[in-house]
Design a protein around this motif. Structure first.
Motif, mmCIF file in Angstrom:
data_model
loop_
_atom_site.group_PDB
_atom_site.id
_atom_site.type_symbol
_atom_site.label_atom_id
_atom_site.label_comp_id
_atom_site.label_asym_id
_atom_site.label_seq_id
_atom_site.Cartn_x
_atom_site.Cartn_y
_atom_site.Cartn_z
ATOM 1 N N CYS A 1 0.840 -1.208 0.000
ATOM 2 C CA CYS A 1 0.000 0.000 0.000
ATOM 3 C C CYS A 1 0.872 1.254 0.000
ATOM 4 O O CYS A 1 0.622 2.198 0.755
ATOM 5 N N VAL A 2 1.886 1.238 -0.827
ATOM 6 C CA VAL A 2 2.868 2.327 -0.890
ATOM 7 C C VAL A 2 2.689 3.103 -2.187
ATOM 8 O O VAL A 2 2.464 2.528 -3.249
ATOM 9 N N GLU A 3 2.786 4.421 -2.085
ATOM 10 C CA GLU A 3 2.818 5.260 -3.268
ATOM 11 C C GLU A 3 4.274 5.576 -3.575
ATOM 12 O O GLU A 3 4.940 6.284 -2.820
ATOM 13 N N PHE A 4 4.757 5.017 -4.663
ATOM 14 C CA PHE A 4 6.157 5.184 -5.034
ATOM 15 C C PHE A 4 6.282 6.440 -5.881
ATOM 16 O O PHE A 4 5.788 6.498 -7.007
ATOM 17 N N GLY A 5 6.943 7.454 -5.342
ATOM 18 C CA GLY A 5 6.997 8.741 -6.016
ATOM 19 C C GLY A 5 8.254 8.978 -6.822
ATOM 20 O O GLY A 5 8.417 10.042 -7.414
#
Length: 324
Positions: A154-158
């Motif tokens: 549930c990670v937003e990889f920016g």
């Protein structure tokens, strides 16, 4: 008086708040807890502070507590949910100077919190698990040269280039990506192929650069040490043209295979999965979940393998029907 190794063994089995409370047992025990090398400021720890109606901010308490530890903190678990950005920054900066090797960060609220870039100063990290955060590697970051396991949930990889970041962790043995979102280019097979030590892989196929089933075989074929694989088929639109190529190689080292969110109503996809299973002669564990499309004319059912095809799965010991 008990030897230090026995005391440490006892303290490591206690929640952090209970380990600190052992300081009241006697003068000899007063600062024994400061020798801990494995620390968990988790939900249980913060619930304890809430129950005791601690007036200071939770981040201030955690920071002050950590300042008492004498040696290296090699393993640290931290629930970020009740902390503000400044607290998180101070804690990560502190850990980057304490020889941290195993780090577990969790955040269970919205919007997701941005992790400070100081996390990339933790070059001794061997195990990293991040749940529910924004993970933004700065341009040109060296990655984690000693990392053995990376788990993002549930990670937003920016950082944009997910594949490029993975390649900057050359020693990876375990890679698990679950519900990871990013806006950059798809991961290339050549990038994953560089992880020649990989033993466990859990990966969403929609992150691959094409929708050809032969790419799945190529992905497995370039990782000879793989023992456990989990493939997520959600949003993976396999085309008939991409399903034509037949791949003949076998993968004898693979022992466990988990298929997630596959559409049994998609005949092309189903035939490719059966073809994949056929290439695992020493498979011991097979697990899968399925999703049903609204326009599927029939309920989901377990597929019947083609009796004319030899599957060579005599080693199979367990089939798991995982929760959707």
């Amino acid at each position: 008086m008990m030897p230090d190794n026995v005391v440490n063994n006892i303290l490591h089995r206690l929640p952090l708040q209970e380990a600190v409370r052992t300081g009241i047992l006697s003068r000899n025990w007063r600062f024994k807890w400061t020798m801990l090398s494995e620390v968990a400021c988790n939900a249980s720890f913060f619930a304890y502070l809430i129950e005791r109606r601690v007036e200071n901010s939770f981040g201030m308490v955690a920071n002050r507590l950590l300042l008492h530890f004498n040696g290296a903190i090699t393993k640290f678990a931290l629930d970020l949910t009740l902390l503000n950005g400044e607290d998180i920054l101070h804690l990560i900066m502190f850990l980057s100077k304490k020889g941290i090797k195993d780090l577990n960060l969790e955040y269970w609220s919205r919007p997701q919190v941005n992790l400070p870039t100081h996390i990339f100063s933790c070059l001794e990290l061997q195990h990293l698990r991040i749940t529910g955060c924004c993970f933004n590697p700065p341009h040109g970051v060296r990655g984690f040269p000693n990392l053995l396991s990376l788990k993002l949930c549930c990670v937003e990889f920016g950082g944009g280039d997910l594949g490029g970041f993975i390649t900057r962790c050359p020693l990876l043995e375990i890679l698990k990506l679950d519900y990871v979102s990013y806006t950059g280019s798809s991961v290339k097979l050549a990038e994953i192929a560089k992880l020649e030590n990989l033993k466990i892989l859990s990966f969403p196929l929609c992150h691959l650069e094409t929708t050809s089933s032969c790419n799945v075989f190529e992905l497995l074929g370039c990782l000879p040490k793989l023992q456990e694989v989990g493939l997520d088929f959600q949003d993976y639109n396999l085309t008939e043209a991409g399903a034509i190529k037949v791949f003949q190689a076998a993968f004898p080292s693979l022992k466990a295979f988990k298929i997630t969110r596959i559409k049994f109503g998609n005949g092309i996809m189903l035939s490719r999965v059966l073809e994949i299973i056929r290439r695992f002669p020493n498979l011991q564990t097979l697990g899968f979940t399925a999703v049903q499309q609204a326009d599927d004319p029939f309920p989901i059912s377990i597929p019947i393998p083609n009796p004319e095809v030899e599957y060579n799965t005599m080693e199979l010991q367990r089939v798991e029907f995982l929760e959707v």
